[in-house]
Write a protein that holds these residues in place. Sequence first.
Motif, PDB file in Angstrom:
ATOM      1  N   ALA A   1       7.313  -2.561  -4.230  1.00 56.28           N
ATOM      2  CA  ALA A   1       6.046  -1.864  -4.471  1.00 56.28           C
ATOM      3  C   ALA A   1       6.271  -0.498  -5.101  1.00 56.28           C
ATOM      4  N   LEU A   2       7.323   0.204  -4.686  1.00 53.68           N
ATOM      5  CA  LEU A   2       7.591   1.560  -5.172  1.00 53.68           C
ATOM      6  C   LEU A   2       8.311   1.587  -6.515  1.00 53.68           C
ATOM      7  N   GLU A   3       8.919   0.481  -6.901  1.00 50.85           N
ATOM      8  CA  GLU A   3       9.756   0.460  -8.103  1.00 50.85           C
ATOM      9  C   GLU A   3       9.031   0.937  -9.362  1.00 50.85           C
ATOM     10  N   PRO A   4       7.771   0.534  -9.633  1.00 51.21           N
ATOM     11  CA  PRO A   4       7.106   1.015 -10.856  1.00 51.21           C
ATOM     12  C   PRO A   4       6.887   2.530 -10.895  1.00 51.21           C
ATOM     13  N   LEU A   5       6.922   3.184  -9.734  1.00 50.16           N
ATOM     14  CA  LEU A   5       6.704   4.634  -9.700  1.00 50.16           C
ATOM     15  C   LEU A   5       7.942   5.421 -10.109  1.00 50.16           C
ATOM     16  N   ASN A   6       9.102   4.742 -10.127  1.00 53.05           N
ATOM     17  CA  ASN A   6      10.359   5.422 -10.445  1.00 53.05           C
ATOM     18  C   ASN A   6      10.555   6.635  -9.533  1.00 53.05           C
ATOM     19  N   LEU A   7      10.262   6.434  -8.248  1.00 56.72           N
ATOM     20  CA  LEU A   7      10.374   7.491  -7.253  1.00 56.72           C
ATOM     21  C   LEU A   7      11.534   7.139  -6.331  1.00 56.72           C
ATOM     22  N   PRO A   8      12.587   7.942  -6.307  1.00 59.16           N
ATOM     23  CA  PRO A   8      13.785   7.580  -5.528  1.00 59.16           C
ATOM     24  C   PRO A   8      13.499   7.394  -4.042  1.00 59.16           C
ATOM     25  N   ILE A   9      14.075   6.352  -3.477  1.00 56.81           N
ATOM     26  CA  ILE A   9      14.076   6.156  -2.033  1.00 56.81           C
ATOM     27  C   ILE A   9      15.375   6.758  -1.508  1.00 56.81           C
ATOM     28  N   LEU A  10      15.283   7.879  -0.825  1.00 53.88           N
ATOM     29  CA  LEU A  10      16.475   8.638  -0.421  1.00 53.88           C
ATOM     30  C   LEU A  10      16.865   8.409   1.027  1.00 53.88           C
ATOM     31  N   GLY A  11      16.070   7.620   1.724  1.00 57.20           N
ATOM     32  CA  GLY A  11      16.422   7.302   3.098  1.00 57.20           C
ATOM     33  C   GLY A  11      15.610   6.148   3.612  1.00 57.20           C
TER      34      GLY A  11
ATOM     35  N   SER B   1       0.812  -1.221   0.000  1.00 64.08           N
ATOM     36  CA  SER B   1       0.000   0.000   0.000  1.00 64.08           C
ATOM     37  C   SER B   1       0.841   1.266   0.000  1.00 64.08           C
ATOM     38  N   VAL B   2       2.116   1.153   0.355  1.00 62.93           N
ATOM     39  CA  VAL B   2       2.977   2.334   0.346  1.00 62.93           C
ATOM     40  C   VAL B   2       3.020   2.982  -1.039  1.00 62.93           C
ATOM     41  N   ALA B   3       2.905   2.161  -2.086  1.00 63.98           N
ATOM     42  CA  ALA B   3       2.949   2.690  -3.455  1.00 63.98           C
ATOM     43  C   ALA B   3       1.721   3.539  -3.755  1.00 63.98           C
ATOM     44  N   ALA B   4       0.563   3.100  -3.253  1.00 55.50           N
ATOM     45  CA  ALA B   4      -0.658   3.878  -3.483  1.00 55.50           C
ATOM     46  C   ALA B   4      -0.568   5.233  -2.789  1.00 55.50           C
ATOM     47  N   ILE B   5      -0.023   5.238  -1.587  1.00 52.14           N
ATOM     48  CA  ILE B   5       0.113   6.497  -0.851  1.00 52.14           C
ATOM     49  C   ILE B   5       1.080   7.428  -1.577  1.00 52.14           C
ATOM     50  N   ALA B   6       2.241   6.903  -1.950  1.00 57.00           N
ATOM     51  CA  ALA B   6       3.235   7.727  -2.630  1.00 57.00           C
ATOM     52  C   ALA B   6       2.702   8.252  -3.956  1.00 57.00           C
ATOM     53  N   HIS B   7       2.013   7.395  -4.712  1.00 59.20           N
ATOM     54  CA  HIS B   7       1.444   7.819  -5.994  1.00 59.20           C
ATOM     55  C   HIS B   7       0.415   8.930  -5.785  1.00 59.20           C
TER      56      HIS B   7
END
Length: 468
Positions: free
Chosen positions: A163-173, A126-132
Amino acid sequence: MALIIAGDRSGVGKTTITLALLAYLQQQRAVVQSFKVGPDYIDPMFHRAVTGRPCRNLDPVLTSEAYVQQCFAQHTQAVDYALVEGVMGLFDGASGVADVASTAHVAKLLNLPVLLILDCARLSRSVAAIAHGYRSFDPQVYLAGVVLNRVGSDRHLTLLTEALEPLNLPILGVLRRHDDITLPDRHLGLVPTEELTQFATVRDRLATLATHSFDWPQLLPLLSLPTPHSQFPTPDSRLPIPPFPLSTPPQIAIARDRAFNFYYPENLEALQQAGAELVFWSPMEDTLPAPVSGLYLGGGFPEMFAESLAENGGAIAAVRAAVEAGLPVYAECGGLMYLSRAIVDFDGKRWPMVGCLPTEAHMGKRLTLGYRRAIAQGDTPLLKAGATVWGHEFHRSSLNAEPAQPLYQLRGYDPHSAAYDEGWQYRQVHASYVHLHWGAMPDVPARWLAKCAQFQSQHLEGHPKPAR
């Protein structure tokens, strides 16, 4: 040049993560300027304890959009990095229908990227849905990356990352659950740094945590991004406060100790800019410096130190005598409580205070919080009758008697909210629960200092300066 630290909601770790980033940068001997979105006093104390520089509040309600831009431009001119800590959730502002005074609002005003903190303690895919959702909700807000906080295990991190990989959103920490560094809190938020004897140790732990928890090769370029400040007002565009033609500068007593420490740096700087000299003293331990031309009693936690305040009878008597002599006094929240007859603490114990205002402050469970549109009901040492200012309330005390002639008529941010009366004026005292930020209203401290200058010319000229 800067990055905004935001959360998906309150309580996700914004302050701890901001302090960790600041502590790491400070450890690298970088010059770092911090900012805080909203009308906060306590988080900026922690920022200052780490960076050694005053933290600046960015609040377009208490000041203005132009002032937020000018303040940011002014205080980032000679620094290596700047970091802005957000407030509540990214899009949470003064109302539920717009983003005014939210972290997103400030991000757009300053054209800054946002680093979003996500509390992953009870999340996986669900973290991906929140980030998106946060990235797409407002296309004008640039989400540069995320920080995953309270990650439980390597397997948990794998699930989150996939889960976050398809968003191409960097994980910076990435911060683990066991990495949590707890800062003690109480009824109005964190316990101020002046009461934390081991804060230096906490700061060093935060710096170590940041060293291993963040992707610095990706973060530092973000922090160093050139920000287009040319469209912002320059520092010289601020309306100056004129100095006063006195033989000696007015001496303004500022109450500052563990009981009174809620001050915006701009308020104190406005007094100095006008030519005043600030004399800091402790109502818990000292007596009122004399002679002085004015007294500023800021907010804080007088209820936590009511016994010490009550035992310092010399200070109480000196303040009472000064009030009766017509000394201009500006008191906010905790300062108002100190001027009352007594503070009744959370245990029901009654502690006598200055007593120049015929009311008592009783501590309770109810939190009074929010922006206030304040209209002066008559001429005061700070305002002309009918003048309107924006401030904020933040307290768990209430008064057992209200003034016959109130200082203000107040409304909340919603223009349809019910109006109510608040605040006290007695002789040259202006006392209210409402906190004011003077950054965008230099006429307010100018008017008050004019009263201080008048008092000085009539009562103090020829007297020696107060002992330091």
